[in-house]
Design a protein around this motif. Structure first.
Motif, PDB file in Angstrom:
ATOM      1  N   VAL A 192      46.551  28.886  32.134  1.00  0.00           N
ATOM      2  CA  VAL A 192      46.953  29.434  33.435  1.00  0.00           C
ATOM      3  C   VAL A 192      46.866  30.959  33.416  1.00  0.00           C
ATOM      4  CG1 VAL A 192      48.918  29.750  35.000  1.00  0.00           C
ATOM      5  CG2 VAL A 192      48.399  27.476  34.080  1.00  0.00           C
ATOM      6  N   CYS A 193      47.318  31.574  32.328  1.00  0.00           N
ATOM      7  CA  CYS A 193      47.259  33.039  32.223  1.00  0.00           C
ATOM      8  C   CYS A 193      45.819  33.532  32.173  1.00  0.00           C
ATOM      9  CB  CYS A 193      48.033  33.507  30.998  1.00  0.00           C
ATOM     10  SG  CYS A 193      49.832  33.382  31.176  1.00  0.00           S
ATOM     11  N   VAL A 194      44.938  32.821  31.457  1.00  0.00           N
ATOM     12  CA  VAL A 194      43.520  33.185  31.466  1.00  0.00           C
ATOM     13  C   VAL A 194      42.990  33.175  32.895  1.00  0.00           C
ATOM     14  CG1 VAL A 194      41.204  32.379  30.852  1.00  0.00           C
ATOM     15  CG2 VAL A 194      42.975  32.491  29.109  1.00  0.00           C
ATOM     16  N   THR A 195      43.372  32.156  33.666  1.00  0.00           N
ATOM     17  CA  THR A 195      42.930  32.050  35.053  1.00  0.00           C
ATOM     18  C   THR A 195      43.427  33.225  35.891  1.00  0.00           C
ATOM     19  OG1 THR A 195      42.893  29.634  34.924  1.00  0.00           O
ATOM     20  CG2 THR A 195      43.002  30.612  37.125  1.00  0.00           C
ATOM     21  N   LEU A 196      44.717  33.531  35.780  1.00  0.00           N
ATOM     22  CA  LEU A 196      45.288  34.627  36.563  1.00  0.00           C
ATOM     23  C   LEU A 196      44.716  35.974  36.136  1.00  0.00           C
ATOM     24  CD1 LEU A 196      49.045  33.533  36.677  1.00  0.00           C
ATOM     25  CD2 LEU A 196      47.354  33.351  38.509  1.00  0.00           C
ATOM     26  N   PHE A 197      44.616  36.193  34.828  1.00  0.00           N
ATOM     27  CA  PHE A 197      44.075  37.450  34.324  1.00  0.00           C
ATOM     28  C   PHE A 197      42.640  37.641  34.786  1.00  0.00           C
ATOM     29  CE2 PHE A 197      46.888  38.508  30.376  1.00  0.00           C
ATOM     30  CZ  PHE A 197      48.017  38.261  31.131  1.00  0.00           C
ATOM     31  N   ALA A 198      41.847  36.572  34.697  1.00  0.00           N
ATOM     32  CA  ALA A 198      40.437  36.672  35.088  1.00  0.00           C
ATOM     33  C   ALA A 198      40.293  36.913  36.590  1.00  0.00           C
ATOM     34  CB  ALA A 198      39.693  35.404  34.687  1.00  0.00           C
ATOM     35  N   PHE A 199      41.121  36.243  37.396  1.00  0.00           N
ATOM     36  CA  PHE A 199      41.013  36.444  38.844  1.00  0.00           C
ATOM     37  C   PHE A 199      41.426  37.860  39.230  1.00  0.00           C
ATOM     38  CE2 PHE A 199      42.455  36.206  43.272  1.00  0.00           C
ATOM     39  CZ  PHE A 199      41.307  35.684  43.851  1.00  0.00           C
ATOM     40  N   SER A 200      42.450  38.394  38.570  1.00  0.00           N
ATOM     41  CA  SER A 200      42.849  39.771  38.873  1.00  0.00           C
ATOM     42  C   SER A 200      41.723  40.740  38.527  1.00  0.00           C
ATOM     43  CB  SER A 200      44.125  40.145  38.105  1.00  0.00           C
ATOM     44  OG  SER A 200      43.865  40.422  36.739  1.00  0.00           O
ATOM     45  N   THR A 201      40.990  40.446  37.442  1.00  0.00           N
ATOM     46  CA  THR A 201      39.864  41.295  37.072  1.00  0.00           C
ATOM     47  C   THR A 201      38.780  41.253  38.139  1.00  0.00           C
ATOM     48  OG1 THR A 201      40.304  40.954  34.717  1.00  0.00           O
ATOM     49  CG2 THR A 201      38.105  41.717  35.304  1.00  0.00           C
ATOM     50  N   ILE A 202      38.558  40.092  38.713  1.00  0.00           N
ATOM     51  CA  ILE A 202      37.552  39.960  39.775  1.00  0.00           C
ATOM     52  C   ILE A 202      37.879  40.874  40.951  1.00  0.00           C
ATOM     53  CG2 ILE A 202      36.628  38.391  41.534  1.00  0.00           C
ATOM     54  CD1 ILE A 202      36.768  36.148  39.471  1.00  0.00           C
ATOM     55  N   ILE A 203      39.116  40.818  41.440  1.00  0.00           N
ATOM     56  CA  ILE A 203      39.430  41.616  42.632  1.00  0.00           C
ATOM     57  C   ILE A 203      39.548  43.101  42.300  1.00  0.00           C
ATOM     58  CG2 ILE A 203      40.516  39.674  43.803  1.00  0.00           C
ATOM     59  CD1 ILE A 203      43.240  40.866  43.142  1.00  0.00           C
ATOM     60  N   GLY A 204      39.996  43.429  41.082  1.00  0.00           N
ATOM     61  CA  GLY A 204      40.071  44.841  40.702  1.00  0.00           C
ATOM     62  C   GLY A 204      38.691  45.465  40.587  1.00  0.00           C
ATOM     63  N   TRP A 205      37.771  44.757  39.937  1.00  0.00           N
ATOM     64  CA  TRP A 205      36.418  45.266  39.777  1.00  0.00           C
ATOM     65  C   TRP A 205      35.646  45.276  41.093  1.00  0.00           C
ATOM     66  CZ3 TRP A 205      33.221  47.991  36.956  1.00  0.00           C
ATOM     67  CH2 TRP A 205      33.530  48.244  35.618  1.00  0.00           C
ATOM     68  N   ALA A 206      36.052  44.451  42.044  1.00  0.00           N
ATOM     69  CA  ALA A 206      35.359  44.429  43.337  1.00  0.00           C
ATOM     70  C   ALA A 206      35.408  45.799  43.996  1.00  0.00           C
ATOM     71  CB  ALA A 206      35.978  43.374  44.249  1.00  0.00           C
ATOM     72  N   TYR A 207      36.596  46.431  43.995  1.00  0.00           N
ATOM     73  CA  TYR A 207      36.709  47.755  44.618  1.00  0.00           C
ATOM     74  C   TYR A 207      35.957  48.801  43.826  1.00  0.00           C
ATOM     75  CZ  TYR A 207      38.509  52.185  46.217  1.00  0.00           C
ATOM     76  OH  TYR A 207      38.587  53.475  46.670  1.00  0.00           O
ATOM     77  N   GLN A 208      36.060  48.728  42.505  1.00  0.00           N
ATOM     78  CA  GLN A 208      35.386  49.724  41.679  1.00  0.00           C
ATOM     79  C   GLN A 208      33.871  49.622  41.811  1.00  0.00           C
ATOM     80  OE1 GLN A 208      39.053  49.906  38.426  1.00  0.00           O
ATOM     81  NE2 GLN A 208      37.157  48.946  37.853  1.00  0.00           N
ATOM     82  N   GLY A 209      33.347  48.403  41.808  1.00  0.00           N
ATOM     83  CA  GLY A 209      31.915  48.219  41.987  1.00  0.00           C
ATOM     84  C   GLY A 209      31.450  48.604  43.375  1.00  0.00           C
ATOM     85  N   GLU A 210      32.273  48.306  44.365  1.00  0.00           N
ATOM     86  CA  GLU A 210      31.933  48.654  45.754  1.00  0.00           C
ATOM     87  C   GLU A 210      31.833  50.168  45.936  1.00  0.00           C
ATOM     88  OE1 GLU A 210      34.592  48.876  49.723  1.00  0.00           O
ATOM     89  OE2 GLU A 210      34.428  46.859  48.840  1.00  0.00           O
ATOM     90  N   THR A 211      32.752  50.902  45.336  1.00  0.00           N
ATOM     91  CA  THR A 211      32.725  52.360  45.448  1.00  0.00           C
ATOM     92  C   THR A 211      31.487  52.938  44.769  1.00  0.00           C
ATOM     93  OG1 THR A 211      35.148  52.379  45.448  1.00  0.00           O
ATOM     94  CG2 THR A 211      34.043  54.470  45.036  1.00  0.00           C
ATOM     95  N   ALA A 212      31.137  52.401  43.614  1.00  0.00           N
ATOM     96  CA  ALA A 212      29.922  52.851  42.920  1.00  0.00           C
ATOM     97  C   ALA A 212      28.683  52.506  43.730  1.00  0.00           C
ATOM     98  CB  ALA A 212      29.839  52.209  41.537  1.00  0.00           C
ATOM     99  N   PHE A 213      28.672  51.326  44.337  1.00  0.00           N
ATOM    100  CA  PHE A 213      27.550  50.905  45.186  1.00  0.00           C
ATOM    101  C   PHE A 213      27.425  51.844  46.388  1.00  0.00           C
ATOM    102  CE2 PHE A 213      25.692  48.374  48.631  1.00  0.00           C
ATOM    103  CZ  PHE A 213      24.561  47.862  48.016  1.00  0.00           C
ATOM    104  N   GLY A 214      28.570  52.207  46.988  1.00  0.00           N
ATOM    105  CA  GLY A 214      28.555  53.121  48.127  1.00  0.00           C
ATOM    106  C   GLY A 214      28.021  54.491  47.761  1.00  0.00           C
ATOM    107  N   TYR A 215      28.274  54.925  46.532  1.00  0.00           N
ATOM    108  CA  TYR A 215      27.726  56.208  46.080  1.00  0.00           C
ATOM    109  C   TYR A 215      26.205  56.163  46.054  1.00  0.00           C
ATOM    110  CZ  TYR A 215      26.630  60.130  42.977  1.00  0.00           C
ATOM    111  OH  TYR A 215      26.099  61.283  42.444  1.00  0.00           O
TER     112      TYR A 215
END
Length: 455
Positions: free
Chosen positions: A360-383
């Motif tokens: 369960v923790c692997v699932t939660l940790f991995a999903f949080s990584t998905i949404i956290g990296w979404a913003y970081q990748g989006e900002t880099a893409f926008g650059y």
């Protein structure tokens, strides 16, 4: 295909070899001294500041400092805290955990510097929302070479967002839920992609709201289980702690069949530590730039505490649970690695419940990584695109989560590691060149603290 795999394996070994690891540790050590050890001296204040009511307050023109930190932690607290620690202990012996902690202590200055600079040189969109990151710092301070370095950083940040941020995390979720509940990968991938898309379409504010709830909740759940395992094996704890330091500094053979030499422990400890907290990669600086703050250094200190929560607490609990449980190097655990080793350790006290909790923790940790990296990748893409095509990026990012859940991704794992290294190199160069600017910001803020600006 075999030739591609061989090339990727070679590139990964070179990029994450002794040179890069020495550069990461060396940069952290240099910045620690350059900043007058202020990241260490002010750590207590920084932790109190993060937990204060002021840090949680929202406002116009940005998210709260706490929400910015939780967004960064959403991206960094991931499977590396469970899988990565177990891998480091198996390959480098118990001493790898000590070197993971050392890299974290030096990484605090690195994280402080990259986040402080990101806030100092950030931009604002038409709605007044701040945004930024290492690519904007490079472009604004290093002239034409900086623009090139910024583009290189952003390109590989986008690559890393799809690789380590979406594909591999969805694959971990699928594997964990299949192990714990026998759920079909396609269904898991569809739900993961849909949930991720709903959240990331809300932009940084939506991601920050979810992260501010999800990250503390999942961390408390995992810490509670990990501490229960450590306390359940308390008689083994003194011997386990002694082995940590003995293997970190001694050439004697390590548990798990690894050579366990000082260099082996150092290599695996530093590498897994960097993958855990991302100090030096520059990714956390993108989230920090969105924070509402009156001073770049203030947010630098807030962001720096992420290393404490991520590596010095979560990774330490995982490592001690594995070492104290006695499964590391045990005959019945021979050939066991990653999440399976952590599950075995948790099961010594919690039984089947421990295995389910880890999944369960692997699932939660991995999903949080998905949404956290979404913003970081989006900002880099926008650059790279001048702010165009962000909706397309968000949609493709979510769809890759579905793909990641249903296919084998060994090649993607290697590509993600390569992208991480290629993000780190221009970022570390920028930090070294602008260390004087960061030191000035730190000294100016120190004057404010001494004058009574601790709130």
């Amino acid at each position: 295909m075999a030739a591609l795999e061989t090339w990727l394996r070679t590139a990964e070994r070179v990029l994450w070899g002794p040179g890069t690891l020495a550069l990461l540790l060396g940069t952290g050590a240099f910045l620690t001294v350059r900043l007058g050890f202020l990241p260490w001296r002010n750590l207590g204040w920084a932790l109190r500041s993060v937990l204060s009511r002021e840090a949680r307050r929202g406002g116009e023109g940005g998210v709260s400092p706490f929400a910015a930190l939780m967004t960064a932690l959403a991206a960094t607290i991931g499977t590396g805290n469970i899988v990565g620690v177990a891998t480091a202990l198996t390959a480098g012996g118990p001493g790898a955990l000590v070197w993971m902690e050392v890299s974290a202590l030096l990484g605090m200055a690195t994280k402080f510097t990259e986040c402080t600079l990101a806030v100092k040189y950030r931009r604002r969109d038409r709605q007044g929302q701040p945004y930024g990151g290492p690519m904007y710092v490079m472009a604004d301070t290093l002239g034409r070479p900086g623009a090139v370095l910024g583009a290189v950083f952003a390109l590989f940040a986008v690559g890393a967002s799809f690789g380590i941020g979406s594909l591999t995390q969805a694959n971990s979720i699928s594997a964990a839920l299949d192990t714990a509940f026998s759920l079909p990968p396609a269904a898991v991938g569809a739900v993961t992609a849909a949930l991720a898309l709903v959240i990331i379409l809300g932009g940084i504010r939506g991601i920050a709201r979810v992260s501010s709830v999800l990250v503390p909740a999942m961390a408390v759940l995992y810490l509670g289980a990990g501490l229960a395992v450590i306390l359940g094996n308390w008689r083994n704890l003194p011997q386990a702690v002694g082995d940590l330091f003995l293997c970190a500094l001694s050439p004697r053979a390590a548990a798990g069949g690894a050579a366990g030499s000082l260099l082996t422990s150092l290599r695996w400890g530093v590498a897994r530590g960097v993958f855990s907290n991302e100090a030096g990669l520059g990714s956390a600086a993108i989230s920090a730039a969105a924070a509402r703050t009156d001073c770049p250094a203030r947010q630098g200190y807030v962001s720096m505490t992420g290393i404490v929560f991520d590596t010095l607490i979560l990774c330490t609990v995982t490592g001690l649970a594995i070492c104290a449980s006695g499964v590391l190097g045990a005959p019945e655990a021979r050939g066991t690695d990653g999440a399976a080793l952590t599950i075995l350790a948790f099961s010594t006290v919690l039984g089947r419940t421990g295995a389910v909790l880890v999944c369960v923790c692997v699932t939660l940790f991995a999903f949080s990584t998905i949404i956290g990296w979404a913003y970081q990748g989006e900002t880099a893409f926008g650059y790279l695109t001048g702010g165009r095509g962000l909706s397309l990026y968000r949609t493709v990012f979510a769809l890759t989560a579905f793909w990641g859940a249903v296919v084998q991704l060994e090649t993607v794992f290697r590509l993600a590691d390569i992208c991480n290294a290629l993000m780190a190199l221009p970022n570390l160069l920028c930090l070294l060149l602008l260390s004087g600017t960061a030191a000035k910001e730190a000294r100016n803020f120190q004057i404010r603290l001494k004058a009574g600006g601790r709130k």
